[in-house]
Design a protein around this motif. Sequence first.
Motif, PDB file in Angstrom:
ATOM      1  N   HIS A  95      -3.095  64.162   8.119  1.00  0.00           N
ATOM      2  CA  HIS A  95      -2.708  65.570   8.167  1.00  0.00           C
ATOM      3  C   HIS A  95      -3.798  66.337   7.417  1.00  0.00           C
ATOM      4  O   HIS A  95      -4.056  66.064   6.248  1.00  0.00           O
ATOM      5  N   LEU A 145      -5.449  69.543   5.657  1.00  0.00           N
ATOM      6  CA  LEU A 145      -5.239  70.818   4.969  1.00  0.00           C
ATOM      7  C   LEU A 145      -6.589  71.521   5.031  1.00  0.00           C
ATOM      8  O   LEU A 145      -7.568  71.041   4.449  1.00  0.00           O
ATOM      9  N   ASP A 175      -2.833  74.636   7.472  1.00  0.00           N
ATOM     10  CA  ASP A 175      -2.025  74.223   6.326  1.00  0.00           C
ATOM     11  C   ASP A 175      -2.920  74.078   5.102  1.00  0.00           C
ATOM     12  O   ASP A 175      -4.083  73.674   5.216  1.00  0.00           O
ATOM     13  N   HIS A 176      -2.380  74.419   3.926  1.00  0.00           N
ATOM     14  CA  HIS A 176      -3.157  74.330   2.690  1.00  0.00           C
ATOM     15  C   HIS A 176      -2.222  74.359   1.478  1.00  0.00           C
ATOM     16  O   HIS A 176      -1.037  74.638   1.607  1.00  0.00           O
ATOM     17  N   LYS A 179       5.327  76.816   3.997  1.00  0.00           N
ATOM     18  CA  LYS A 179       5.591  75.846   5.059  1.00  0.00           C
ATOM     19  C   LYS A 179       6.999  75.280   4.885  1.00  0.00           C
ATOM     20  O   LYS A 179       7.260  74.497   3.969  1.00  0.00           O
ATOM     21  N   LEU A 233       3.143  74.961  -0.754  1.00  0.00           N
ATOM     22  CA  LEU A 233       2.644  74.436   0.511  1.00  0.00           C
ATOM     23  C   LEU A 233       2.677  75.593   1.503  1.00  0.00           C
ATOM     24  O   LEU A 233       3.722  76.218   1.693  1.00  0.00           O
ATOM     25  N   HIS A 234       1.538  75.895   2.129  1.00  0.00           N
ATOM     26  CA  HIS A 234       1.451  77.036   3.040  1.00  0.00           C
ATOM     27  C   HIS A 234       0.925  76.614   4.407  1.00  0.00           C
ATOM     28  O   HIS A 234       0.272  75.584   4.539  1.00  0.00           O
ATOM     29  N   GLU A 235       1.217  77.469   5.374  1.00  0.00           N
ATOM     30  CA  GLU A 235       0.722  77.295   6.733  1.00  0.00           C
ATOM     31  C   GLU A 235       0.225  78.628   7.267  1.00  0.00           C
ATOM     32  O   GLU A 235       0.578  79.683   6.746  1.00  0.00           O
ATOM     33  N   PHE A 295       4.825  69.236   4.567  1.00  0.00           N
ATOM     34  CA  PHE A 295       3.873  68.638   5.497  1.00  0.00           C
ATOM     35  C   PHE A 295       4.322  67.231   5.854  1.00  0.00           C
ATOM     36  O   PHE A 295       4.671  66.444   4.968  1.00  0.00           O
TER      37      PHE A 295
END
Length: 184
Positions: A111, A113, A118-119, A99, A83-85, A103
Amino acid sequence: MNITRRTSTLVTALSVTGLMLTGCSSTQPAAAAKESDSVVVREQWVKAADSGMTAAFAELQNTGDADVHVVGASSPASSRTELHEMATGDDGAMVMRPKEGGFVVPAGGTHVLAAGGDHLMLMDVTSPLTPGADAEFTLEFEDASTATFTAQVRDFSGAQENYEPGTMGMNTDGSATPAPTHGG
């Protein structure tokens, strides 16, 4: 005597009926709702990539009345999915990083992505993801429930963000993961 027999028969019938109704009712508490039951995944897609890294995007809609927490993700298309931001780095530039805490999808909300936000980051694509193909993903929630969805692979040039220094992963051979070109 006739009244006593009728009364006795009536009492017996009511007792049997009561026992039958008791047997039909449940004394077990209702199963607690799982976080995954409240999430609907829409508009999902993943950026095409032959190897290396890429990113997946979607809208996560929470139809429930409590916030849900996505704490992990996985995909057969990658040996590691994170999970990334996108966030502002120490130097003021936008950087990509894992992240912290995952999330949060608010109750009754969505939310997103999206590229530049965020993705889901596929860290090591295991085989080419070609436009038009599908990739499967599993979201993992804080309560240990999961939800699986399929995302279409699409061409996307997108932004070419950089990792925040010190957050790059390590490959299985011990080498540093290169800066991504995934457009996340």
